[in-house]
Motif scaffolding. Structure first.
Motif: not given
Length: 129
Positions: A40-58, A97-103, A105-106
């Protein structure tokens, strides 16, 4: 190399909804954890959400729990961020953003921005009061 393109941002009134999309091309999409960040304006970047390769973990940040939902469709190489109940404080540039993490690897999905390998250009979300 993975290319990421966000879309779906715009101007919405408080209480409204938007769905952001993150379309990926390049390497095998299902080998990547995908995260959404915002700045946001004048703010630091923050994580909002993330999802695993399968979509089963968020993962969802406390600030968006119960309002935002992350999902993915590996057949379409796309991750979505459904945002409901938007507030003026949600106004920001949203990037995926994308982070390489094969299935095989947990690990935690509560990741810092420095842990991701590839970034999109971002899409602006503006919430009016």
């Amino acid at each position: 190399q993975v290319q990421l393109v966000e879309s779906g941002g715009g101007l919405v009134q408080a209480g409204g909804s938007l769905r952001l999309s993150c379309a990926a091309s390049g390497r095998t999409f299902s080998n990547y954890v995908i995260g959404w960040f915002r700045q946001g304006p004048g703010k630091e970047r923050e994580s909002v959400a993330a999802i695993s390769w399968s979509g089963r973990s968020t993962y969802n940040a406390d600030s968006v729990k119960g309002r935002f939902t992350i999902s993915r469709d590996n057949a379409k190489n796309t991750v979505y961020l459904q945002m409901n109940g938007l507030k003026p404080e949600d106004t920001a540039v949203y990037s995926c953003a994308a982070k390489f993490r094969p299935a095989a690897v947990g690990g935690s999905l509560d990741l810092g921005s420095y842990e991701y390998d590839y970034w999109g250009q971002g899409t602006q979300v503006t919430v009016s009061s």
